[in-house]
Enzyme design. Structure first.
Site, short mmCIF file in Angstrom:
data_model
loop_
_atom_site.label_atom_id
_atom_site.label_comp_id
_atom_site.label_asym_id
_atom_site.label_seq_id
_atom_site.Cartn_x
_atom_site.Cartn_y
_atom_site.Cartn_z
N GLU A 79 38.39 -30.92 36.81
CA GLU A 79 37.71 -29.82 37.51
C GLU A 79 37.33 -28.79 36.46
O GLU A 79 38.16 -28.00 36.03
CB GLU A 79 38.65 -29.21 38.57
CG GLU A 79 39.15 -30.19 39.62
CD GLU A 79 38.06 -30.60 40.62
OE1 GLU A 79 37.07 -29.87 40.75
OE2 GLU A 79 38.21 -31.66 41.25
N CYS B 160 35.06 -20.43 38.50
CA CYS B 160 34.19 -21.55 38.10
C CYS B 160 32.96 -21.64 39.00
O CYS B 160 31.93 -22.12 38.57
CB CYS B 160 34.97 -22.85 38.14
SG CYS B 160 35.74 -23.13 39.74
P1 NAD Z 1 41.77 -24.30 29.30
O1 NAD Z 1 41.14 -25.64 29.21
O2 NAD Z 1 41.90 -23.48 28.08
O3 NAD Z 1 43.25 -24.42 29.93
C1 NAD Z 1 43.52 -25.13 31.10
C2 NAD Z 1 44.96 -25.61 31.07
O4 NAD Z 1 45.11 -26.56 30.03
C3 NAD Z 1 46.00 -24.54 30.83
O5 NAD Z 1 47.12 -24.79 31.65
C4 NAD Z 1 46.36 -24.72 29.37
O6 NAD Z 1 47.66 -24.32 29.05
C5 NAD Z 1 46.23 -26.22 29.23
N1 NAD Z 1 45.95 -26.67 27.86
C6 NAD Z 1 45.28 -26.02 26.89
N2 NAD Z 1 45.21 -26.78 25.78
C7 NAD Z 1 45.88 -27.93 26.06
C8 NAD Z 1 46.14 -29.12 25.33
N3 NAD Z 1 45.73 -29.26 24.08
N4 NAD Z 1 46.83 -30.10 25.93
C9 NAD Z 1 47.23 -29.97 27.21
N5 NAD Z 1 47.01 -28.87 27.95
C10 NAD Z 1 46.34 -27.86 27.39
O7 NAD Z 1 40.91 -23.55 30.41
P2 NAD Z 1 41.13 -22.12 31.06
O8 NAD Z 1 40.82 -21.06 30.07
O9 NAD Z 1 42.44 -22.06 31.75
O10 NAD Z 1 40.02 -22.16 32.20
C11 NAD Z 1 38.68 -21.80 31.99
C12 NAD Z 1 37.77 -22.95 32.30
O11 NAD Z 1 38.21 -23.64 33.45
C13 NAD Z 1 36.37 -22.47 32.63
O12 NAD Z 1 35.44 -23.32 32.01
C14 NAD Z 1 36.29 -22.62 34.14
O13 NAD Z 1 34.99 -22.82 34.63
C15 NAD Z 1 37.15 -23.81 34.37
N6 NAD Z 1 37.67 -23.81 35.73
C16 NAD Z 1 37.25 -24.75 36.59
C17 NAD Z 1 37.71 -24.73 37.89
C18 NAD Z 1 37.28 -25.77 38.90
O14 NAD Z 1 37.90 -25.83 39.95
N7 NAD Z 1 36.27 -26.56 38.64
C19 NAD Z 1 38.58 -23.74 38.30
C20 NAD Z 1 38.99 -22.79 37.38
C21 NAD Z 1 38.54 -22.82 36.09
#
Ligand code: NAD
Length: 483
Positions: free
Chosen positions: A212, A250
């Site tokens: 997502e 998002c």
């Molecule tokens: P992110 O990818 O930085 O982090 C998401 C999750 O992944 C966090 O829990 C983080 O701790 C974990 N993570 C980070 N690096 C990792 C790794 N190397 N291995 C495993 N886990 C890891 O994203 P974010 O800053 O939390 O969210 C922002 C993005 O998410 C935006 O692009 C937004 O559009 C998208 N988003 C999408 C939805 C949806 O429902 N489609 C909802 C919310 C946010």
């Protein structure tokens, strides 16, 4: 979390899953009931955490997180029996007498990695699906919403069965350690870059994933002529952009497309609308969320810190770093190659792009990476059809925004770069289930030509069978038809 602890935790969850406990309807029902109690009894703790992490107003927190989750748990409790019972399927006539069905079975032990912007909504919504479908689950909330993560880690063990549902707090390293474990599904919400790491780790064990992700969601605003329509559209646009986690969503409106001749009217409407929704000085009102942290604040201020973007500023633009506050900001025709139009904004900056004709928006949207959602404020039915058939997106909403998120009957998910997999309502149950195909045959009828030794006559019978379904064979056998 240490690697060894992760191994032990997953072993223990697998042991629980293998015991069959989580498959029982009574277990699923009791866990969902407990989740409901958590949401109702701990509303204040949840809203306080969201206030700490994101400055969200408690009403916004209830509207966007607690409320939709209560609705989702109730929806799952109501549908559970029917969802679990599966559905009948048809078999070819030649299989007569026979019956077939599709019966959902849980996938096993699943991992949910979640984002910070709706730290309860996003993680618990998927957890509802995982539990309803009968899985054991680990939830890793985002470290960027630490108060919310701590509340989840404290409350979930006291309400849910810890032998089957666990919360692991932490950031990148905790995520990496979790990804090294063997899962039966990984449900990830976050950025495309981390999604690639998730898929790479999942590939090792051929683990299915749902991703997502985000993207740039346009809102096409047609020249609405009635003042009532304008006012309603305006409130929906402003709420979907500035009134929903300050644009850190998002499916927030990322930018507006409008006809040149309507653009100055729209800018005036937006300016006045911001004032009446958030006051003359929105910073003083409690109605607009704060930017999640320093890093995202700098990212957003860098987007504005560009002479060509500054030239496009028609409203707002003030920043307060100490309070992580960014004023609702309108930008009229910033360059298409500037950061505000090439990156997902994820904050309270709203570019307004003017077009000669509103119909040009179809080509404009097609020239951009695919959107998670497209919004269009228009009463023109022909134009709605053109937008719907001429563009691709996770969802398309006419005359409103964000509401698709709270519809239990609509799947929520992306296409293309916005990710894949879908959830919400029954789709969440499906996301964490395998639909097992079950065929039941009888011994009464048996076609002799199915089996070797082969000859030309049998081949002819098969040709008829696959062309005309097995009915053809029956006709041939009865001597009524020759092929
Ligand atoms: P992110 O990818 O930085 O982090 C998401 C999750 O992944 C966090 O829990 C983080 O701790 C974990 N993570 C980070 N690096 C990792 C790794 N190397 N291995 C495993 N886990 C890891 O994203 P974010 O800053 O939390 O969210 C922002 C993005 O998410 C935006 O692009 C937004 O559009 C998208 N988003 C999408 C939805 C949806 O429902 N489609 C909802 C919310 C946010």
């Amino acid at each position: 979390m240490e690697s060894q602890a992760a191994v032990a935790m997953v072993d223990q969850l697998r042991h629980t899953f293998n015991s069959g406990k989580t498959k029982e309807e009574s277990w699923r029902r009791s866990q969902l009931q407990n989740l409901l109690s958590l949401l109702v009894e701990k509303e204040d703790a949840i809203c306080d955490a969201l206030k700490n992490d994101l400055g969200k107003h408690p009403v916004e927190s209830f509207r966007d997180e607690v409320g939709p989750l209560i609705k989702s748990v109730n929806f799952a409790l109501k549908g559970l029996k029917k969802w679990m019972s599966g559905k009948k399927a048809d078999l070819p006539l030649a299989a007569f007498p026979a019956s077939a069905s599709l019966v959902p079975e849980p996938l096993g032990v699943v991992l949910i990695i979640s984002s910070w912007n709706f730290p309860f909504g996003l993680s618990v919504e998927s957890l509802i699906g995982a539990i309803a479908a009968g899985n054991a689950a680990v939830l890793k909330p985002s470290e960027l919403a630490p108060a919310s993560s701590a509340v989840l880690a404290r409350l979930i063990p006291s309400y849910l069965d810890s032998t089957a549902v666990r919360v692991v707090e932490g950031g990148v390293s905790a995520g990496e350690i979790l990804l090294q474990q063997q899962w039966d599904k990984i449900f990830f919400t976050g950025s495309p870059n981390v999604a690639r790491k998730v898929m790479t780790a999942a590939a090792k064990n051929l683990t299915p994933v749902a991703l997502e992700l985000g993207g740039k969601c346009p809102a096409v605003v047609d020249c609405l002529t009635s003042s009532w329509d304008q006012q309603v559209a305006l409130k929906r646009i402003l709420s979907a952009k500035f009134g929903t986690c300050a644009g850190q969503a998002c499916i927030a409106i990322d930018y507006i497309l409008v006809e040149k001749k309507f653009s100055s009217t729209l800018v005036e409407l937006l300016k006045n609308g911001i004032k009446s929704m958030f006051g003359e000085n929105p910073r003083e009102s409690n109605n607009i969320s704060r930017i999640v942290n320093q890093r995202h604040f700098s990212r957003l201020s860098n987007l504005l810190d560009n002479p060509t973007v500054k030239n496009a500023l028609v409203y707002g633009g003030s920043l307060d770093e100490d309070n992580l506050y960014i004023e609702p900001t309108l930008l009229l025709d910033p360059p298409i190659n500037s950061g505000v139009m090439t990156e997902e904004i994820f904050g309270p900056l709203l570019p307004i792009i003017t077009l000669e004709k509103i119909e040009d928006s179809v080509e404009f949207i097609k020239s951009m990476p695919r959107a998670l959602a497209i919004y269009a404020f228009t009463k023109n039915e022909e134009f709605k059809k053109k937008l719907q058939s001429g563009t691709s997106s996770g969802s398309i909403v006419f005359n409103d925004a964000i509401i698709q998120y709270v519809a239990d009957t609509l799947p929520f998910g992306g296409v293309g770069e916005c990710g894949f997999g879908r959830y919400h309502g029954k789709y969440s149950f499906d996301a964490f289930s395998h639909e097992k195909a079950i065929a039941r045959r009888s011994y009464i009828v048996d076609f002799w030509f199915r089996y070797p030794p082969w000859n030309e006559h049998k081949l002819q019978l098969f040709r008829s069978a696959y062309r005309f379904d097995y009915l053809g064979i029956l006709l041939i056998i009865l001597g009524l038809k020759r092929s």
